[in-house]
Scaffold this active site. Structure first.
Site, PDB file in Angstrom:
ATOM      1  N   HIS A  93      87.104  21.297 -19.118  1.00 19.19           N
ATOM      2  CA  HIS A  93      87.564  21.373 -17.822  1.00 19.19           C
ATOM      3  C   HIS A  93      88.896  22.569 -17.969  1.00 19.19           C
ATOM      4  O   HIS A  93      89.967  22.170 -18.251  1.00 19.19           O
ATOM      5  CB  HIS A  93      88.262  20.230 -17.493  1.00 19.19           C
TER       6      HIS A  93
ATOM      7  N   HIS B 227      90.017  25.929 -15.220  1.00 23.19           N
ATOM      8  CA  HIS B 227      89.725  27.037 -14.211  1.00 23.19           C
ATOM      9  C   HIS B 227      90.027  28.194 -14.582  1.00 23.19           C
ATOM     10  O   HIS B 227      91.060  28.526 -15.052  1.00 23.19           O
ATOM     11  CB  HIS B 227      90.433  26.489 -12.993  1.00 23.19           C
TER      12      HIS B 227
ATOM     13  N   HIS C 285      86.165  16.628  -9.133  1.00 19.96           N
ATOM     14  CA  HIS C 285      87.690  16.290  -9.262  1.00 19.96           C
ATOM     15  C   HIS C 285      88.000  14.918  -8.663  1.00 19.96           C
ATOM     16  O   HIS C 285      87.734  15.158  -7.435  1.00 19.96           O
ATOM     17  CB  HIS C 285      88.733  17.390  -9.032  1.00 19.96           C
TER      18      HIS C 285
ATOM     19  N   GLU D 196      92.787  11.794  -9.585  1.00 20.34           N
ATOM     20  CA  GLU D 196      93.794  12.604  -9.880  1.00 20.34           C
ATOM     21  C   GLU D 196      95.190  12.372  -8.781  1.00 20.34           C
ATOM     22  O   GLU D 196      96.013  11.687  -9.153  1.00 20.34           O
ATOM     23  CB  GLU D 196      93.545  14.110  -9.961  1.00 20.34           C
TER      24      GLU D 196
ATOM     25  N   ASP E 297      93.013  22.448 -18.248  1.00 19.54           N
ATOM     26  CA  ASP E 297      93.229  22.633 -16.808  1.00 19.54           C
ATOM     27  C   ASP E 297      93.439  23.947 -16.338  1.00 19.54           C
ATOM     28  O   ASP E 297      92.592  24.827 -15.777  1.00 19.54           O
ATOM     29  CB  ASP E 297      93.956  21.549 -16.004  1.00 19.54           C
ATOM     30  N   ASP E 298      94.921  24.282 -16.168  1.00 21.85           N
ATOM     31  CA  ASP E 298      95.334  25.422 -15.744  1.00 21.85           C
ATOM     32  C   ASP E 298      96.598  25.864 -16.677  1.00 21.85           C
ATOM     33  O   ASP E 298      97.728  25.882 -16.124  1.00 21.85           O
ATOM     34  CB  ASP E 298      95.692  25.433 -14.185  1.00 21.85           C
TER      35      ASP E 298
HETATM   36  N1  ADE Z   1      92.402  23.320  -9.148  1.00 22.51           N
HETATM   37  C1  ADE Z   1      92.805  23.895 -10.149  1.00 22.51           C
HETATM   38  N2  ADE Z   1      93.624  22.672 -10.811  1.00 22.51           N
HETATM   39  C2  ADE Z   1      93.326  21.906 -10.020  1.00 22.51           C
HETATM   40  C3  ADE Z   1      93.778  20.433 -10.133  1.00 22.51           C
HETATM   41  N3  ADE Z   1      94.417  20.146 -11.074  1.00 22.51           N
HETATM   42  N4  ADE Z   1      93.359  19.547  -9.100  1.00 22.51           N
HETATM   43  C4  ADE Z   1      92.374  20.128  -8.197  1.00 22.51           C
HETATM   44  N5  ADE Z   1      91.987  21.148  -8.028  1.00 22.51           N
HETATM   45  C5  ADE Z   1      92.600  22.103  -8.808  1.00 22.51           C
HETATM   46 ZN    ZN Z   2      90.865  20.784 -12.643  1.00 22.41          ZN
END
Ligand code: ADE
Ligand code: ZN
Length: 340
Positions: free
Chosen positions: A13, A15, A190, A193, A271-272
């Site tokens: 996971h 992006h 997703h 969350e 994630d990011d």
């Molecule tokens: N796009 C990038 N990070 C995300 C996240 N944590 N939740 C939803 N969309 C995303």
């Molecule tokens: Zn994500």
């Protein structure tokens, strides 16, 4: 275990745009004359304060990656960073603006650029998962999905949805997921969350996904946790992201360990990462410190992630050897093919 950076890891996971190094974005923004006012904080990192401003910063930043050359460079930079953190197999979400324009030619140019960037990085295998963005709405998702499905697949093995879980309902995107499944792609979305257990249920029931991005808020409903465990649904858990975005006050309060103990299939991702000042190594270090996890738990995470990976059996067999210390067995040739 001394250096967790070296432990072989699988990340499911991540992006691509969300992993963009701030320095690269700053340089491209200056070269392209793009207005990135407010995107960076004083330390040069990304500036945001909550999920809404995070998503806005994400969209601003993504605008420097609108041409194929920048997309190839981004892919290379992200994969190099993953390899430096011991990642041996990764699945990466792609959401370039052209996925949403429904312009098949532009999408194909961007996909091919991501392939070219991946070809430049030896030592890890990667597959791609195009994602539609929930808050862009069902119509944008429909046109983007149609264009993506018309183009060659390359490393694409899955299809998914990211974005603001508080917007629209999974059933609004059911058609896209049905078409992607029909085309042979594996599915993830997703959920759980910024939405609660009902959001996870809707992703399972309305979209038919086999993996859930995050899914951690399933912990609020014992019957849902039991269902996830019984059905073998894999959770792409991103603890550092959840902490940074304020879902939980500390890792000790995060449900990752409780979900595992309840029999859910838990995997770990970032994630990011630059948005959250995170790396896969830091994730593992925090899990070791907080829950006392060691090689046994990390090897189990590896096996769970490998089982849930969307690649085929030959790639899985090559990746599995990395856990047993076969550091050299996954060459750049493996990343280039056989792409099962
Ligand atoms: N796009 C990038 N990070 C995300 C996240 N944590 N939740 C939803 N969309 C995303
Ligand atoms: Zn994500």
């Amino acid at each position: 275990m001394t250096d967790l950076r070296l432990f072989p890891k699988i990340e499911l996971h991540l992006h691509l745009e969300g992993a963009a190094p701030p320095a690269l974005v700053r340089r491209l923004g200056a070269e392209q004359g793009k207005d990135l006012t407010g995107l960076f904080d004083e330390g040069g990192g990304y500036a945001w304060s909550d999920f809404t401003t995070f998503l806005a910063a994400y969209e601003t930043m993504s605008r420097v990656f609108e041409d194929p050359e920048t997309y190839a460079d981004l892919t290379e930079a992200v994969l190099r960073e993953q390899a430096a953190n011991g990642v041996v197999y990764t699945e990466i979400f792609l959401s370039p603006p052209s996925l949403f324009g429904g312009d098949c030619g532009r999408w194909e140019a961007m996909r091919a650029a991501a392939e070219a960037g991946a070809d430049r990085v030896p030592g890890l295998a990667c597959r791609f998962i195009p994602v539609v963005i929930r808050h862009h709405g069902p119509e944008a998702a429909r046109t983007g999905t149609a264009a993506m499905l018309k183009a060659p697949r390359g490393r694409i093995r899955g299809f998914g949805m990211a974005g603001d879980e508080r917007a629209f309902h999974p059933r609004d995107f059911a058609g896209c997921f049905a078409e992607a499944r029909e085309a042979g792609l594996r599915l993830t979305a997703h959920a759980g969350e910024f939405g609660g257990p009902e959001s996870v249920r809707a992703a399972l029931d309305d979209l038919g996904v086999e993996r859930i991005g995050h899914g951690v808020r399933a912990i609020e409903d014992a019957s849902l946790v039991a269902r996830l465990a019984a059905e073998g649904v894999t959770l792409e858990v991103c603890p550092g992201s959840n902490l940074a975005l304020g879902l939980y006050p500390s890792l000790a309060a995060h449900p990752v360990a409780r979900l595992r103990e309840a029999g859910c299939r838990v995997t770990i991702s970032t994630d990011d990462p630059p948005f959250f000042r995170d790396t896969m190594t830091k994730e593992y270090e925090r899990l070791a410190m907080t829950f006392g996890w060691g090689e046994g738990q990390f090897a189990a995470l590896f096996r769970t992630a490998l089982e849930a990976a969307f690649c085929g059996p030959e790639t899985k067999a090559a990746v599995a050897r990395r856990l047993d210390g076969g550091a050299g067995s996954l060459s750049s040739a493996e990343n280039e093919g056989p792409r099962t």
